[in-house]
Each structure stands twice: as structure tokens, then as C-alpha cells.
Design a protein around this motif. Structure first.
Motif, PDB file in Angstrom:
ATOM      1  N   ASP A   1       1.038  -1.455  -0.139  1.00 39.38           N
ATOM      2  CA  ASP A   1       0.129   0.020   0.413  1.00 39.38           C
ATOM      3  C   ASP A   1       1.114   1.104   0.041  1.00 39.38           C
ATOM      4  O   ASP A   1       2.254   0.816   0.342  1.00 39.38           O
ATOM      5  N   GLU A   2      -0.215   2.137  -0.066  1.00 38.83           N
ATOM      6  CA  GLU A   2       1.044   3.470  -0.098  1.00 38.83           C
ATOM      7  C   GLU A   2       1.908   3.643   1.086  1.00 38.83           C
ATOM      8  O   GLU A   2       3.187   4.034   1.400  1.00 38.83           O
ATOM      9  N   GLU A   3       1.671   3.640   2.413  1.00 39.11           N
ATOM     10  CA  GLU A   3       2.262   3.738   3.676  1.00 39.11           C
ATOM     11  C   GLU A   3       3.755   2.720   3.913  1.00 39.11           C
ATOM     12  O   GLU A   3       4.766   3.036   3.676  1.00 39.11           O
TER      13      GLU A   3
ATOM     14  N   LEU B   1       5.225   1.441   0.429  1.00 39.97           N
ATOM     15  CA  LEU B   1       5.800   1.765  -0.295  1.00 39.97           C
ATOM     16  C   LEU B   1       7.084   3.111  -0.096  1.00 39.97           C
ATOM     17  O   LEU B   1       8.324   2.920   0.053  1.00 39.97           O
ATOM     18  N   LYS B   2       5.728   3.710   0.549  1.00 38.97           N
ATOM     19  CA  LYS B   2       6.633   5.174   1.514  1.00 38.97           C
ATOM     20  C   LYS B   2       7.746   4.775   2.822  1.00 38.97           C
ATOM     21  O   LYS B   2       9.286   4.699   2.835  1.00 38.97           O
ATOM     22  N   SER B   3       7.869   3.206   3.055  1.00 34.27           N
ATOM     23  CA  SER B   3       8.131   3.191   4.665  1.00 34.27           C
ATOM     24  C   SER B   3       9.567   2.598   3.862  1.00 34.27           C
ATOM     25  O   SER B   3      10.647   2.390   4.353  1.00 34.27           O
ATOM     26  N   PHE B   4       8.805   1.992   2.419  1.00 37.16           N
ATOM     27  CA  PHE B   4       9.893   0.676   2.382  1.00 37.16           C
ATOM     28  C   PHE B   4      11.024   2.165   1.345  1.00 37.16           C
ATOM     29  O   PHE B   4      12.983   1.837   1.685  1.00 37.16           O
TER      30      PHE B   4
ATOM     31  N   GLY C   1       3.894  -7.610   6.311  1.00 39.25           N
ATOM     32  CA  GLY C   1       3.163  -6.526   6.493  1.00 39.25           C
ATOM     33  C   GLY C   1       1.872  -6.485   5.536  1.00 39.25           C
ATOM     34  O   GLY C   1       0.933  -6.746   5.364  1.00 39.25           O
ATOM     35  N   ALA C   2       2.862  -6.939   4.027  1.00 34.44           N
ATOM     36  CA  ALA C   2       2.054  -6.995   2.429  1.00 34.44           C
ATOM     37  C   ALA C   2       1.573  -8.362   3.049  1.00 34.44           C
ATOM     38  O   ALA C   2       0.183  -8.066   2.055  1.00 34.44           O
ATOM     39  N   LYS C   3       2.580  -9.271   3.220  1.00 38.91           N
ATOM     40  CA  LYS C   3       1.608 -10.543   3.395  1.00 38.91           C
ATOM     41  C   LYS C   3       0.661 -11.033   4.321  1.00 38.91           C
ATOM     42  O   LYS C   3       0.272 -11.481   4.405  1.00 38.91           O
ATOM     43  N   GLY C   4       0.540 -10.224   5.013  1.00 37.85           N
ATOM     44  CA  GLY C   4      -0.663 -10.152   6.089  1.00 37.85           C
ATOM     45  C   GLY C   4      -0.058 -10.625   7.640  1.00 37.85           C
ATOM     46  O   GLY C   4      -0.762 -11.144   8.372  1.00 37.85           O
TER      47      GLY C   4
END
Length: 128
Positions: free
Chosen positions: A32-34, A36-39, A92-95
Motif C-alpha cells: 500500500d502507499e504507506e 511503499l513510502k516506508s520501504f 505486513g504486505a503478506k498479512g
């Protein structure tokens, strides 16, 4: 010590480019956008400090404990800060967010701040 600092700096730079490209292309669809920014923040800090390590490797003799301490702060601070962000974003992206990494990020940031403070001190020490 000089060679270690330069090698780690070059490795961090290489990995920052690799992870940046990976994040911009492969992970863009699953983040998600958040996230992506953190990465991206992790990649930026990794690149900044990789470049800094290379510069320090060419400019410091690492003849004093202070110079070694500041290098270790940058090496381990970058590792803890950036790589914990990567872990948090990917899991987090993988839940299945690895929450134990949450406190690792600020610890890495504290080491980075310590490295900068020690570098500042080393410059002031030369003036005084």
C-alpha cells in the motif's frame, strides 16, 4: 578497519539500488502507499549511509577508538534501521507482520544518530 568500512559501504550501496528497483517494480503491486513510502525511506537511508561509509573509509585512518565506534554505529545502525523497515513492509504486505521488528527500527535510528554525533564530536575535537 578501513577496508571493512569501504566494503560494507559498497555493499549497502549495491543493495540499496537493488532493493530500490525491486520496490519500485515488483513490490509496488503488493504494497500500500504507506508501506511503499516506508520501504523507500529504508532504501534512502541505506544509500546515504553506504555513501557515507565509503567517504569515511577514504578520509579516516581509524587509528582511534572514536573513529571505529562511529563506523560501527553507522554499519549496525543502517543494518537495524533499514532492514527492519524492509522486514516490516514485506511481512505486513503478506498479512503476517513481524511485530518484533517494530522496536528494532528506532534502535537502528538511535545508532545512526550516535554515529553522526560521534562524527560531529571528532570534528570539534580537531578544532579545540
Amino acid at each position: 578497519m578501513i577496508l571493512l568500512v569501504q566494503v560494507v559501504g559498497a555493499l549497502y550501496g549495491f543493495l540499496a539500488v537493488l532493493f530500490g528497483a525491486f520496490g519500485a517494480h515488483a513490490l509496488k503491486k503488493s504494497f500500500d502507499e504507506e508501506q511503499l513510502k516506508s520501504f523507500e525511506t529504508g532504501v534512502k537511508y541505506q544509500m546515504y549511509h553506504g555513501l557515507l561509509l565509503i567517504v569515511l573509509g577514504f578520509n579516516l585512518g581509524f587509528n582511534t577508538p572514536l573513529e571505529s565506534y562511529l563506523a560501527y554505529c553507522f554499519i549496525f545502525g543502517t543494518l537495524l534501521f533499514s532492514f527492519s523497515i524492509y522486514g516490516l513492509c514485506i511481512t505486513g504486505a503478506k498479512g503476517r507482520k513481524w511485530k518484533f521488528l517494530g522496536p528494532v527500527t528506532p534502535l537502528g535510528g538511535l545508532l545512526l544518530l550516535s554515529g553522526w554525533a560521534l562524527l560531529f564530536y571528532s570534528f570539534i575535537e580537531e578544532i579545540v
